[in-house]
Write an enzyme that holds these catalytic residues in place. Structure first.
Site, PDB file in Angstrom:
ATOM      1  N   TYR A   3      -2.515  -0.186  10.972  1.00 18.53           N
ATOM      2  CA  TYR A   3      -2.431  -0.580   9.446  1.00 18.53           C
ATOM      3  C   TYR A   3      -1.068  -0.151   8.800  1.00 18.53           C
ATOM      4  O   TYR A   3      -0.460  -0.865   8.122  1.00 18.53           O
ATOM      5  CB  TYR A   3      -3.637  -0.348   8.821  1.00 18.53           C
TER       6      TYR A   3
ATOM      7  N   SER B 243       1.056  -1.269   0.024  1.00 21.31           N
ATOM      8  CA  SER B 243      -0.055   0.021   0.211  1.00 21.31           C
ATOM      9  C   SER B 243       0.734   1.133   0.053  1.00 21.31           C
ATOM     10  O   SER B 243       2.035   1.139   0.522  1.00 21.31           O
ATOM     11  CB  SER B 243      -0.897   0.152   1.276  1.00 21.31           C
TER      12      SER B 243
ATOM     13  N   LYS C 203       2.086  -2.230   7.044  1.00 17.22           N
ATOM     14  CA  LYS C 203       2.482  -2.057   5.656  1.00 17.22           C
ATOM     15  C   LYS C 203       3.804  -1.592   5.571  1.00 17.22           C
ATOM     16  O   LYS C 203       4.507  -1.845   4.388  1.00 17.22           O
ATOM     17  CB  LYS C 203       1.417  -1.178   5.080  1.00 17.22           C
TER      18      LYS C 203
END
Length: 248
Positions: A158, A143, A162
């Site tokens: 999150y 991402s 990533k």
């Protein structure tokens, strides 16, 4: 691209969104694809849709947060369809939460899926590639949040997960170089993608998403195929794609 026709690709998180789009692209191009997913029935439905495609799709029930299920999934692949040539680590989650007063189980769910499960699947795929002398390809669906801290509601762990994927991809490449293994590693980092998150988002997230440019799952699948389509002597370590006009 004839070198991949008839070869085996494992795709995690294959039941919906980006994973389902990648599966469909690979099967249409003639690969034998094994879709790992908790919702096995959705992969089976997709397999029926793709019955007339050049390749073939198999569904295997795997919860990517459970090491024993990942190992069993790869054992099924070895026994039933042959050596693994491609692994697409697509399974990933984001949970509505915060770092200030967050639910620790939700933190674990994200890290177990996005980091630990990815590591276990990668290990099992490479073990099989080494055993069969396969010049394979590992692709992590990353991402833009793995490269910059995005000001977006409720991302909590999150982004950290990533960033870990970014480091893991490069660390894996170094390990493969040390062992002189001809296995490519690619991190594919999309910007905002219109997937089921649009339907499951809460009001705060929907307000942040609404009106923003977004990619489709098929755009990401095309990026994966682009990386796979490179000749054997070419490796794409990082491929970042964004919708035109994205401000993240």
């Amino acid at each position: 691209m004839s070198r991949w026709v008839g070869k085996v690709a494992v795709v995690t998180g294959a039941s919906a969104g980006i994973g389902a789009a990648i599966v469909e692209k690979l099967v249409q191009e003639g690969l034998i694809v094994v879709g790992f997913a908790r919702r096995k029935e959705r992969v089976e439905e997709l397999a029926k849709k793709l019955q007339k495609a050049k390749g073939k799709l198999y569904a295997v029930k795997v919860d990517i947060t459970k090491e024993d299920e990942i190992i069993e999934g790869f054992n099924w692949v070895k026994k039933n369809v042959g050596p693994v040539h491609i692994l697409i680590n697509n399974a990933g989650v984001a949970k509505n939460n915060s770092l200030i007063d967050g639910d620790s189980q939700k933190w674990r769910d994200v890290l177990d899926t996005n980091v630990f499960g990815l590591c276990v699947a990668t290990r099992e795929a490479i073990k099989d590639m080494k055993l069969n002398n396969v010049e394979g390809h590992i692709i992590h669906i990353n991402s833009i949040a793995g490269h910059k801290v995005v000001n977006f509601p409720k991302l909590n762990v999150y982004g950290g997960s990533k960033y870990a994927v970014t480091a893991l991809a490069e660390t894996l490449r170094n390990e493969l170089l040390h062992e002189n293994l001809k296995i490519k590693v690619t991190s594919v980092s999309p910007g905002l993608v219109k997937t089921e998150i649009f339907e499951t988002a809460d009001s705060i997230e929907k307000a942040a998403i609404e009106g923003r440019p977004a990619l489709t799952s098929e755009d990401v699948a095309d990026a994966v195929w682009y990386a796979l389509a490179t000749p054997p002597h070419v490796e794409i370590p990082e491929l970042t794609i964004k919708p035109l006009g994205e401000t993240f």
